[in-house]
Enzyme design. Structure first.
Site, mmCIF file in Angstrom:
data_model
loop_
_atom_site.group_PDB
_atom_site.id
_atom_site.type_symbol
_atom_site.label_atom_id
_atom_site.label_comp_id
_atom_site.label_asym_id
_atom_site.label_seq_id
_atom_site.Cartn_x
_atom_site.Cartn_y
_atom_site.Cartn_z
ATOM 1 N N ILE A 10 50.748 38.273 34.500
ATOM 2 C CA ILE A 10 49.302 37.993 34.482
ATOM 3 C C ILE A 10 48.597 38.852 33.427
ATOM 4 C CG2 ILE A 10 48.505 39.660 36.242
ATOM 5 C CD1 ILE A 10 46.892 37.200 37.414
ATOM 6 N N ASN A 23 43.906 46.703 46.401
ATOM 7 C CA ASN A 23 43.743 47.158 47.782
ATOM 8 C C ASN A 23 42.321 47.672 47.914
ATOM 9 O OD1 ASN A 23 43.613 50.125 47.321
ATOM 10 N ND2 ASN A 23 45.678 49.766 46.561
ATOM 11 N N ASP A 33 48.439 45.005 40.734
ATOM 12 C CA ASP A 33 47.453 46.096 40.611
ATOM 13 C C ASP A 33 47.951 47.141 39.608
ATOM 14 O OD1 ASP A 33 45.717 47.986 43.246
ATOM 15 O OD2 ASP A 33 45.114 47.418 41.223
ATOM 16 N N SER A 123 48.547 38.430 48.126
ATOM 17 C CA SER A 123 49.166 38.825 49.414
ATOM 18 C C SER A 123 50.634 38.461 49.537
ATOM 19 C CB SER A 123 48.405 38.229 50.620
ATOM 20 O OG SER A 123 47.161 38.880 50.793
#
Ligand code: APR
Length: 184
Positions: A10, A23, A33, A123
Site C-alpha cells: 500500500i 491502532n 501501520d 483487521s
C-alpha cells in the site's frame, strides 16, 4: 465509483488517500501501520501526535477515521482508521465497527476531495479477522458507499477505491468475494 483490486504494498500506491490500519494510540505499530510510518517518515507521526494532543486525547476510537499528511508516501493524505480486533462472541457488534472503518474513511476522503483511495484489508492481519469475512464486509460497505448521490444528482465520493492486498491469498479471496458481492 470504480473498485479495483491490486496485489502489492500500500505504501507504493500513487493515490490521493492511503488508508492506514492503525491502532487507537495513533503512534504506529506493525503491519500496514509500521510500513506507512517507516516509508512515510516522521511527519506522519508528528501529525498523529498533534491529533492526540488536541482532539483525541484518549486515542482514536475503533471504527473512526482521521487524516494526516502522507509525508514521503506518493499520496496526499493518510487516513488512519482503527479496526476492531476479531472476537467471535461479539461478532455482530464488531462487524458494524469494521464496516464503519470503511464508511468513515470514505467520509473523510470525500471531505478532502480525494479522487482515489487505497485500502488495506483492515483487521485481517494482527487483529485476527477471518480474511473472507473481512473482505465481504469491506466490499459490501464500499459498494454501498459507491451508490451515494450528491444533491445535484452527481456521484458522490472518490472515482476509484483500490484494495491493496499484500499477498496472493488475500488477493484471491478478495477477487472471489468481489464477484459474489457484485457492484451493488
Ligand atoms: N501493504 C498492504 N497490505 C499490507 C501491508 C502493506 N505494506 N502490510 C500488511 N498488510 C496486510 C496484512 O497482510 C493484512 O492482510 O494488511 C492487512 C491488515 O494487517 P495489519 O496491518 O496487521 O492490520 P490489522 O489486522 O488491522 O491490525 C492493526 O496492527 O500494525 C498494528 O498498529 C497496528 O495495532 C494495529 C494492528
Amino acid at each position: 465509483m470504480q473498485i479495483t483490486l491490486v496485489q502489492g504494498d500500500i505504501t507504493d500506491q500513487q493515490v490521493d488517500v492511503v488508508v492506514n490500519a492503525a491502532n487507537s494510540s495513533l503512534l504506529g505499530g506493525g503491519g500496514v501501520d509500521g510500513a506507512i510510518h517507516r516509508r512515510g517518515g516522521p511527519e506522519i507521526l508528528a501529525d498523529c501526535r498533534r491529533l492526540r494532543a488536541s482532539h483525541y486525547g484518549k486515542g482514536l476510537p475503533t471504527g473512526r477515521a482521521v487524516a494526516t499528511t502522507a509525508g514521503r508516501l506518493p499520496a496526499r493524505w493518510v487516513v488512519h482508521t482503527v479496526g476492531p480486533v476479531f472476537l467471535p462472541e461479539e461478532r455482530t457488534e464488531r462487524t458494524g465497527l469494521l464496516a464503519s472503518c470503511y464508511r468513515e474513511s470514505l467520509r473523510v476522503a470525500r471531505e478532502l476531495g480525494a479522487r482515489t483511495v487505497a485500502f488495506p484489508a483492515i483487521s485481517a492481519g494482527i487483529f485476527g479477522w477471518p480474511l473472507e469475512d473481512a473482505a465481504r464486509i469491506a466490499l459490501t460497505t464500499v459498494v454501498e458507499e459507491g451508490a451515494r448521490v450528491a444533491p445535484d444528482g452527481s456521484a458522490e465520493g472518490p472515482a476509484e477505491v483500490r484494495f491493496v492486498l499484500f499477498d496472493a491469498e488475500a488477493y484471491a479471496v478478495f477477487e472471489r468475494v468481489r464477484r459474489e458481492v457484485g457492484s451493488g
